[in-house]
Design a protein around this motif. Structure first.
Motif, short mmCIF file in Angstrom:
data_model
loop_
_atom_site.label_atom_id
_atom_site.label_comp_id
_atom_site.label_asym_id
_atom_site.label_seq_id
_atom_site.Cartn_x
_atom_site.Cartn_y
_atom_site.Cartn_z
N ALA A 149 -1.54 -6.81 -5.22
CA ALA A 149 -0.57 -7.54 -6.04
C ALA A 149 0.81 -6.90 -5.91
O ALA A 149 0.98 -5.71 -6.16
CB ALA A 149 -1.01 -7.54 -7.51
N ILE A 150 1.78 -7.72 -5.51
CA ILE A 150 3.17 -7.29 -5.48
C ILE A 150 4.04 -8.51 -5.72
O ILE A 150 3.76 -9.60 -5.21
CB ILE A 150 3.54 -6.60 -4.15
N ALA A 151 5.08 -8.35 -6.54
CA ALA A 151 5.96 -9.46 -6.87
C ALA A 151 6.58 -10.04 -5.60
O ALA A 151 7.12 -9.31 -4.77
CB ALA A 151 7.05 -8.99 -7.83
N ALA A 152 6.52 -11.37 -5.47
CA ALA A 152 6.97 -12.02 -4.24
C ALA A 152 8.44 -11.76 -3.96
O ALA A 152 8.82 -11.48 -2.82
CB ALA A 152 6.71 -13.53 -4.34
N GLY A 153 9.28 -11.87 -4.98
CA GLY A 153 10.71 -11.68 -4.77
C GLY A 153 11.03 -10.29 -4.27
O GLY A 153 11.82 -10.12 -3.33
N GLN A 154 10.45 -9.28 -4.89
CA GLN A 154 10.73 -7.92 -4.47
C GLN A 154 10.16 -7.64 -3.08
O GLN A 154 10.78 -6.95 -2.28
CB GLN A 154 10.16 -6.91 -5.47
N ALA A 155 8.99 -8.18 -2.77
CA ALA A 155 8.42 -8.00 -1.44
C ALA A 155 9.33 -8.59 -0.37
O ALA A 155 9.58 -7.96 0.67
CB ALA A 155 7.03 -8.63 -1.37
N TYR A 200 0.44 13.01 9.29
CA TYR A 200 0.44 12.80 7.85
C TYR A 200 -0.24 11.45 7.57
O TYR A 200 0.03 10.47 8.26
CB TYR A 200 1.87 12.72 7.29
N PHE A 201 -1.10 11.43 6.55
CA PHE A 201 -1.77 10.19 6.13
C PHE A 201 -1.61 10.03 4.63
O PHE A 201 -1.56 11.01 3.88
CB PHE A 201 -3.26 10.24 6.46
N CYS A 202 -1.55 8.78 4.18
CA CYS A 202 -1.51 8.54 2.73
C CYS A 202 -2.07 7.16 2.42
O CYS A 202 -2.22 6.31 3.31
CB CYS A 202 -0.10 8.67 2.16
N SER A 203 -2.38 6.94 1.14
CA SER A 203 -2.90 5.66 0.68
C SER A 203 -2.97 5.69 -0.85
O SER A 203 -2.76 6.74 -1.47
CB SER A 203 -4.28 5.39 1.26
N VAL A 204 -3.27 4.54 -1.43
CA VAL A 204 -3.54 4.48 -2.86
C VAL A 204 -4.88 5.15 -3.15
O VAL A 204 -5.75 5.24 -2.28
CB VAL A 204 -3.55 3.01 -3.33
N LEU A 205 -5.03 5.66 -4.38
CA LEU A 205 -6.29 6.28 -4.81
C LEU A 205 -6.84 5.47 -5.97
O LEU A 205 -6.14 5.27 -6.97
CB LEU A 205 -6.04 7.72 -5.25
N PRO A 206 -8.06 4.96 -5.88
CA PRO A 206 -8.62 4.17 -6.98
C PRO A 206 -8.58 4.95 -8.30
O PRO A 206 -8.92 6.13 -8.36
CB PRO A 206 -10.06 3.91 -6.53
N ASP A 207 -8.13 4.26 -9.35
CA ASP A 207 -7.97 4.88 -10.67
C ASP A 207 -9.33 5.05 -11.33
O ASP A 207 -10.06 4.07 -11.52
CB ASP A 207 -7.08 4.00 -11.55
N TYR A 243 -1.79 -2.10 -5.21
CA TYR A 243 -3.15 -2.45 -5.57
C TYR A 243 -3.36 -2.06 -7.03
O TYR A 243 -3.30 -0.87 -7.37
CB TYR A 243 -4.15 -1.73 -4.66
N GLU A 244 -3.59 -3.06 -7.86
CA GLU A 244 -3.72 -2.80 -9.30
C GLU A 244 -4.91 -1.88 -9.56
O GLU A 244 -6.01 -2.10 -9.05
CB GLU A 244 -3.87 -4.12 -10.05
N GLU A 245 -4.65 -0.84 -10.35
CA GLU A 245 -5.63 0.21 -10.66
C GLU A 245 -6.15 0.89 -9.39
O GLU A 245 -7.22 1.48 -9.39
CB GLU A 245 -6.78 -0.34 -11.50
N GLY A 246 -5.38 0.80 -8.30
CA GLY A 246 -5.78 1.44 -7.06
C GLY A 246 -6.93 0.77 -6.35
O GLY A 246 -7.49 1.32 -5.40
N ASP A 247 -7.29 -0.44 -6.77
CA ASP A 247 -8.43 -1.17 -6.20
C ASP A 247 -7.93 -2.03 -5.05
O ASP A 247 -7.17 -2.99 -5.25
CB ASP A 247 -9.06 -2.05 -7.29
#
Length: 532
Positions: A138-144, A374-381, A129-133
């Motif tokens: 967003a992730i590159a299709a090939g790498q995904a 255990y829990f985790c996630s992105v953090l908004p920038d 998630y760009e800027e943690g939003d």
């Protein structure tokens, strides 16, 4: 398919089976068939399957999930044929300018499948998630696709493997012990400040630039000038502690009382500076810092080298958040009836959960917890100006604590229906306090009890997670890059053949760095790296 047969829900099952058999024959004779004929055949099968499945899956979650996977696989097959990936020397990298959802949509995946839990998990597990939003996935299709296909078809035994202790204990502590036995010397409490390049005016004709010096701030010194011993024993296992052993440090008690934070980017305190010089202190340097720290420690490279400048501008990172809780009730008592699990694609602010209850026997508790989560996630920038404040890490730590409390009060009930006393109120008495004795010491009450647990805001530059954004992967620097005579790089932020933040990428990158400076291992021995 067994369930579908038992339910008798496929009126055209025989036709589907026959179509799949025909597809196998077509794929076996791929060279004899023109591409457009193969695509027409594929379209016919996909259309028939889609109309049948969409009628059947309404109101049936198990069938819906099955259909979503089939729909996604059909889109991948169609996209692979359309994009010519089978013959493109770049492989999946040929579609890395597309976002994964965008690419699936272009090749016929339904909106339901594109927004399914499986696809959400692709993004959540990569903090994509760009800027943690979370509104900007967003992730590159090939790498995904590369990551998904490798996980499904090349991982041995299981999609995920759970560690028997913390990563620092089961991965890095053994590395440390082996290397010390081989004579490697570790210098702890050194904060890298600058990678200095030789003055271009001093280079001869055709001579490559090189690293002339490494500048450090020494944060603490070891008593007697010896080597710091970092590991502690926990039930016979050498472990990496969360806090340094101040008893080994000069003025250690004072440093502890003053709260020196050696791993914080914002704590600039030091006892002295130190400069290592090429030819005197080192011959080769491997830059193994986190990707988010490159712009801070490699300012000269970024200023002089357009490739490095593009990398720090285009290869972005995000902060992450996590928490761990230890509870006096087992998962079944909380209402979770399935076996121990890892899940992703859940709700924000914590979309990923791992049941780590198996660690209870490995930890030093007077009375072992019944469950560990255990829990985790992105953090908004936060905005850039907030990150310059000296109180920024403490503010983010408190921000994550609030996220944890809200999540336990409002959201955990969907996983653990008996974990709440009343709607909107977590059963805080479930939390076990490692600092108190349940039978003797009074424990905190209500939400304050959460303060005895573990949570973190990973906001320091070297702790930030490197993203695999569409259009960004070609700007990564490879460990095999020989622009600088005595410098290579290592880390999951490099161009290593699996350009996503994970252990696999870090290991591949490290082995590539080893090859760059010694020729070993050979490139064909690096599993997963199949192109120069």
């Amino acid at each position: 398919m067994s369930r579908l047969l038992k339910l008798g829900q496929f009126a055209t099952l025989a036709a589907v089976v026959e179509a799949l058999g025909l597809m196998e024959g077509v794929l076996g004779r791929l060279r004899r068939y023109p591409e457009n004929l193969l695509l027409q055949f594929h379209d016919t099968v996909a259309s028939a399957l889609r109309s049948q499945f969409e009628r059947l899956v309404t109101g049936d979650d198990e069938l819906r999930r099955l259909w979503e996977i089939i729909d996604l696989v059909l889109a991948v097959v169609r996209g692979t044929l359309r994009s010519g990936l089978l013959n493109d020397p770049r492989g999946f990298d040929a579609i890395n300018d597309y976002d994964c959802r965008e690419w699936l949509r272009l090749h016929g995946a339904s909106e339901g499948s594109i927004n399914s839990a499986f696809v959400r998990a692709l993004y959540d597990l990569a903090f994509a998630y760009e800027e943690g939003d979370v509104k900007r996935p967003a992730i590159a299709a090939g790498q995904a696709l590369r990551g998904a296909l490798r996980a499904f078809f090349t991982y041995r035994g299981a999609f995920f493997w759970k560690m028997r202790a913390g990563m620092g204990d089961v991965v890095f502590a053994p590395f440390y012990e082996v290397l010390t036995r081989r004579g490697v010397r570790f210098e702890f409490f050194h904060r890298l400040e600058s990678v200095r390049l030789v003055d271009p005016a001093r280079l001869g004709v055709g001579e490559h630039p090189y690293v002339e010096a490494l500048e450090f701030d020494v944060q603490a010194e070891v008593l007697g000038g010896g080597e710091y011993q970092p590991l502690v024993d926990v039930r016979g296992l050498p472990c990496w502690p969360a806090q340094p052993d101040y008893r080994q440090l000069v003025d250690g008690e004072r440093l502890r009382q003053e709260g020196w934070k050696f791993e914080s980017h914002w704590d600039r305190r030091k006892v002295r500076s130190r400069t290592l010089r090429m030819g005197e202190d080192f011959d080769l340097a491997i830059l193994g810092v986190g990707g988010g720290a490159v712009r801070h420690v490699c300012r000269e490279l970024v200023e002089r080298d357009a490739r490095w400048r593009q990398m720090v501008e285009r290869v972005k990172s995000v902060p992450t958040q996590a928490f761990q809780i230890w509870m006096s009730a087992g998962m079944r008592e909380l209402g979770w009836t399935e076996p121990p699990i890892n899940i992703s694609g859940f709700i924000e602010p914590f979309d990923t959960w791992a049941d780590m209850s198996h660690l209870a026997s490995e930890e030093s508790w007077p009375r072992a917890p019944r469950s560990i989560a255990y829990f985790c996630s992105v953090l908004p920038d936060p905005p850039e100006e907030e990150r310059d404040s000296p109180n920024f890490p403490e503010a983010q730590h408190e921000r994550v604590r609030r996220h944890c409390v809200h999540f336990l009060n409002k959201d955990i009930v969907h996983l653990w229906p008996w974990a709440c006393r009343v709607p909107g109120e977590f059963r805080w008495d479930l939390l076990m306090d490692p600092g108190g004795q349940p039978d003797a010491t009074p424990l905190a009450e209500g939400e304050e009890r959460f303060r005895s647990q573990y949570w973190t805001a990973n906001v320091s530059p070297t702790d930030r997670y490197t993203l695999s954004l569409p259009g960004s992967l070609r700007f990564r620097v490879s460990p095999l890059d020989n622009t600088y005579d005595n410098l290579t790089v290592a880390g999951d932020w490099t161009d290593c053949g699996f350009n996503e933040g994970c252990v696999e990428a870090a290991v591949m990158s490290g082995r590539l760095a080893a090859h760059a400076i010694s020729g070993a291992p050979r490139l064909d021995e690096i599993i997963g790296f199949d192109h120069p």
